[in-house]
Design a protein around this motif. Sequence first.
Motif, PDB file in Angstrom:
ATOM      1  N   PHE A  86     -11.935  19.949 -24.097  1.00  0.00           N
ATOM      2  CA  PHE A  86     -11.850  19.553 -22.690  1.00  0.00           C
ATOM      3  C   PHE A  86     -13.249  19.648 -22.088  1.00  0.00           C
ATOM      4  O   PHE A  86     -13.923  20.672 -22.234  1.00  0.00           O
ATOM      5  N   VAL A  87     -13.672  18.600 -21.397  1.00  0.00           N
ATOM      6  CA  VAL A  87     -15.001  18.568 -20.777  1.00  0.00           C
ATOM      7  C   VAL A  87     -14.850  18.194 -19.306  1.00  0.00           C
ATOM      8  O   VAL A  87     -14.381  17.099 -18.982  1.00  0.00           O
ATOM      9  N   GLU A  88     -15.223  19.125 -18.421  1.00  0.00           N
ATOM     10  CA  GLU A  88     -15.290  18.833 -16.987  1.00  0.00           C
ATOM     11  C   GLU A  88     -16.757  18.667 -16.617  1.00  0.00           C
ATOM     12  O   GLU A  88     -17.592  19.491 -16.988  1.00  0.00           O
ATOM     13  N   LYS A  89     -17.040  17.610 -15.858  1.00  0.00           N
ATOM     14  CA  LYS A  89     -18.423  17.290 -15.514  1.00  0.00           C
ATOM     15  C   LYS A  89     -18.511  17.013 -14.020  1.00  0.00           C
ATOM     16  O   LYS A  89     -17.683  16.283 -13.469  1.00  0.00           O
ATOM     17  N   SER A  90     -19.507  17.627 -13.356  1.00  0.00           N
ATOM     18  CA  SER A  90     -19.725  17.363 -11.935  1.00  0.00           C
ATOM     19  C   SER A  90     -21.174  17.640 -11.579  1.00  0.00           C
ATOM     20  O   SER A  90     -21.752  18.638 -12.013  1.00  0.00           O
ATOM     21  N   SER A  91     -21.737  16.779 -10.781  1.00  0.00           N
ATOM     22  CA  SER A  91     -23.094  16.985 -10.263  1.00  0.00           C
ATOM     23  C   SER A  91     -23.062  17.596  -8.869  1.00  0.00           C
ATOM     24  O   SER A  91     -24.116  17.861  -8.287  1.00  0.00           O
ATOM     25  N   GLU A  92     -21.853  17.847  -8.325  1.00  0.00           N
ATOM     26  CA  GLU A  92     -21.723  18.319  -6.950  1.00  0.00           C
ATOM     27  C   GLU A  92     -21.316  19.785  -6.851  1.00  0.00           C
ATOM     28  O   GLU A  92     -21.399  20.380  -5.775  1.00  0.00           O
ATOM     29  N   PHE A  93     -20.847  20.391  -7.923  1.00  0.00           N
ATOM     30  CA  PHE A  93     -20.510  21.806  -7.936  1.00  0.00           C
ATOM     31  C   PHE A  93     -20.554  22.299  -9.375  1.00  0.00           C
ATOM     32  O   PHE A  93     -20.630  21.505 -10.321  1.00  0.00           O
ATOM     33  N   ARG A  94     -20.524  23.616  -9.543  1.00  0.00           N
ATOM     34  CA  ARG A  94     -20.584  24.203 -10.873  1.00  0.00           C
ATOM     35  C   ARG A  94     -19.177  24.234 -11.463  1.00  0.00           C
ATOM     36  O   ARG A  94     -18.324  24.994 -11.011  1.00  0.00           O
ATOM     37  N   PRO A  95     -18.916  23.400 -12.469  1.00  0.00           N
ATOM     38  CA  PRO A  95     -17.541  23.260 -12.954  1.00  0.00           C
ATOM     39  C   PRO A  95     -17.080  24.439 -13.810  1.00  0.00           C
ATOM     40  O   PRO A  95     -17.876  25.106 -14.470  1.00  0.00           O
ATOM     41  N   VAL A  96     -15.773  24.675 -13.771  1.00  0.00           N
ATOM     42  CA  VAL A  96     -15.091  25.629 -14.640  1.00  0.00           C
ATOM     43  C   VAL A  96     -13.822  24.942 -15.122  1.00  0.00           C
ATOM     44  O   VAL A  96     -13.027  24.472 -14.304  1.00  0.00           O
ATOM     45  N   VAL A  97     -13.624  24.873 -16.430  1.00  0.00           N
ATOM     46  CA  VAL A  97     -12.399  24.293 -16.973  1.00  0.00           C
ATOM     47  C   VAL A  97     -11.602  25.408 -17.638  1.00  0.00           C
ATOM     48  O   VAL A  97     -12.152  26.213 -18.393  1.00  0.00           O
ATOM     49  N   HIS A  98     -10.308  25.504 -17.289  1.00  0.00           N
ATOM     50  CA  HIS A  98      -9.468  26.525 -17.912  1.00  0.00           C
ATOM     51  C   HIS A  98      -8.074  25.964 -18.161  1.00  0.00           C
ATOM     52  O   HIS A  98      -7.644  24.999 -17.519  1.00  0.00           O
ATOM     53  N   VAL A  99      -7.384  26.582 -19.113  1.00  0.00           N
ATOM     54  CA  VAL A  99      -6.138  26.022 -19.641  1.00  0.00           C
ATOM     55  C   VAL A  99      -5.062  27.100 -19.651  1.00  0.00           C
ATOM     56  O   VAL A  99      -5.315  28.245 -20.047  1.00  0.00           O
ATOM     57  N   ARG A 100      -3.832  26.710 -19.229  1.00  0.00           N
ATOM     58  CA  ARG A 100      -2.684  27.617 -19.257  1.00  0.00           C
ATOM     59  C   ARG A 100      -1.526  26.972 -20.022  1.00  0.00           C
ATOM     60  O   ARG A 100      -1.375  25.748 -20.004  1.00  0.00           O
ATOM     61  N   ARG A 101      -0.684  27.811 -20.617  1.00  0.00           N
ATOM     62  CA  ARG A 101       0.557  27.321 -21.210  1.00  0.00           C
ATOM     63  C   ARG A 101       1.618  27.104 -20.137  1.00  0.00           C
ATOM     64  O   ARG A 101       2.456  26.218 -20.254  1.00  0.00           O
ATOM     65  N   ALA A 102       1.608  27.947 -19.105  1.00  0.00           N
ATOM     66  CA  ALA A 102       2.526  27.803 -17.970  1.00  0.00           C
ATOM     67  C   ALA A 102       1.694  27.687 -16.709  1.00  0.00           C
ATOM     68  O   ALA A 102       0.887  28.574 -16.408  1.00  0.00           O
ATOM     69  N   CYS A 103       1.872  26.623 -15.966  1.00  0.00           N
ATOM     70  CA  CYS A 103       0.989  26.309 -14.850  1.00  0.00           C
ATOM     71  C   CYS A 103       0.909  27.427 -13.816  1.00  0.00           C
ATOM     72  O   CYS A 103      -0.162  27.725 -13.299  1.00  0.00           O
ATOM     73  N   GLU A 104       2.039  28.078 -13.518  1.00  0.00           N
ATOM     74  CA  GLU A 104       2.069  29.082 -12.457  1.00  0.00           C
ATOM     75  C   GLU A 104       1.756  30.490 -12.939  1.00  0.00           C
ATOM     76  O   GLU A 104       1.651  31.414 -12.117  1.00  0.00           O
ATOM     77  N   ASP A 105       1.597  30.680 -14.245  1.00  0.00           N
ATOM     78  CA  ASP A 105       1.441  32.023 -14.816  1.00  0.00           C
ATOM     79  C   ASP A 105      -0.005  32.260 -15.232  1.00  0.00           C
ATOM     80  O   ASP A 105      -0.475  31.712 -16.229  1.00  0.00           O
TER      81      ASP A 105
END
Length: 624
Positions: free
Chosen positions: A296-315
């Motif tokens: 997974f690659v998140e790219k932005s020139s407007e803020f410092r990106p952070v990409v993270h992944v969950r098995r359950a969206c709310e947990d």
Amino acid sequence: MLAMGLYQTGPVNQGTLAAGQEVRLPLSLPATCVAVVAMGGAGASDLSLRLLDPEGKLVAEKTAHEAEAVVRACVDRPGQYVALLRLTHGSGEYLVSSWTGGDGVADGGAALASGGTCDAPTVLVPGHSYAGTTEDAPDDQQGSCASSGGHERVYRLDVPARERVIVDLAADFDAALYLRKGACNDEDAEVRCNDDDEPGQKEHSRIDVALDPGTYFVFVDGSGEASGTYRLQATTREAPRLADVCRAARPLATSARVVGNLADALDNVNATCGRDAKGVDAPFRFDLPTRARVRFVEKSSEFRPVVHVRRACEDANSEVACSDTGFADDEATWSGLLDAGPYWVFADGSDDASPGAFTLAAEMVPQGGLGGGAGAQGDGCGDAVPLSATSGRVEGDTFAAKDDVAITCAANGGADVVYRFDLAHKSRVTARLVGDESSHALALERACADKSTELSCGSIVDRTVEAGTYFLVVDGARPESLGRFALTYKIRDMAQVEATCAKVPALAFDKAEHGSTVGAGDKFSSACGGRNVGQGSPDRVYRITLTKRTNVRATLEPQGFRGVVSLRRVCGDDATEVKCAEATDDTGRAQVTAALDPGTYFAVVDGAGTRSEGAFTLRIEGTR
């Protein structure tokens, strides 16, 4: 009233009074500075107005010999107050209303100071403006975004349901704003901290965050020892529940890129990297059909990106991946092995309230059998990528590569790619990793895939070898280390270096040496001037002989190029460098000073970066 900066609180009370009559009017007031206004109609005069607190104690009063009376007061708690209106002469209609805001001065000229302390915080009512000063406030607390020493005022904010809360602070000093949940005195309870809302806006701070129900504490503090007056206001609006946000998540397909913007997003979730990923975020649903390598690659020139992944969206406890770094400065990349199933990928940022445009991409390679991966360029010894130039930069990718080669400085199981050097002469081989999407290591081998022939292993390879064929292996430091990398390399013909060192001209003290590096060949490297990115400029070397311990000063004056001067003990060995210096610009000087014992030393004149050459003047002096 609005033109004066006042805002009405509660309904308007109205009725009629006769001479000598009195009426008690209930007022629901916030904890702030208020103005209670009474106006009489035709025939009414000499109004008397008093404001009583919830216990019936007098807060402020005003007696007017006219048909209008105004009392101003700063109340330190919200509640049911009473306006006591009396008509001394005449009779007629009346109106009574309450207002907040205005010039920030209570009756008697007292400056506003409505903020409290953790022991007695002032209640912050959304929609109302609070004014105060920190000049006489205590210094007991500190926010993570503000240096210590400032004095703070404290407010309590009660959030009854999940809401988007915006707190704005305007001050006449370098102010900081921070928010804690549940425990006022606990720095670890901090939810948000903002020093400057915009770069250079030291007097303005802002917190914009979605909050779950609970009790929060808002701090107005000073950065350093700054203090002064301020105005504070909180506004709220309904915020969607995380469950609703997750249900509305857009799909993220493999080998595709989505374009998004977090301008209207909220900070719904945090993560274990990227300073807790306190920026605004957006979830995407990713369905993985089979166990596979995923990137997974998140790219932005407007803020410092952070990409993270969950098995359950709310947990939050279901997080399986998090990254705030990537191959480029504006990227956050995670790659690894995931089992089949649904995942939620969050495009996030590391900074508070960091909206902006971004792209998010997903890649998948099915995990194969022996060695894994589907194969990549240079994946094995048989298709090793040849490096024929004497220097260069190479970019590669182990994401789809197999595990073909084992090296001593990396764990077994990492994917790898291989490069080949065919050397006609004895040479010095240097290579180093200068960019990495994951974590890789380098190894130089005489025979590919044979650890017994390994000559060097680590993030840097630096070895002098005889003529022949050699293999440079880029391997994952761990089995899950997959991704893009960049390396620079240089091949130096040691026969040419040895020939140069065999006839080094001597350099006399206190005498200007005029020369040129044009066409001299690139034989040496220095710690200055871009050595870490594959320095490749022609150079000249001179010999210095000392009969006693001497403080030596070497001054280089380059003409039309950025020069580098260095002192070393052994002519052909870069590792014996004592000291070096780089010119500040194309016309500036470079100068080094070192105390040297008796012996022979070498002064190297080089150029910074690549193809930096020209005429120069070099002077060696002995100093005290």
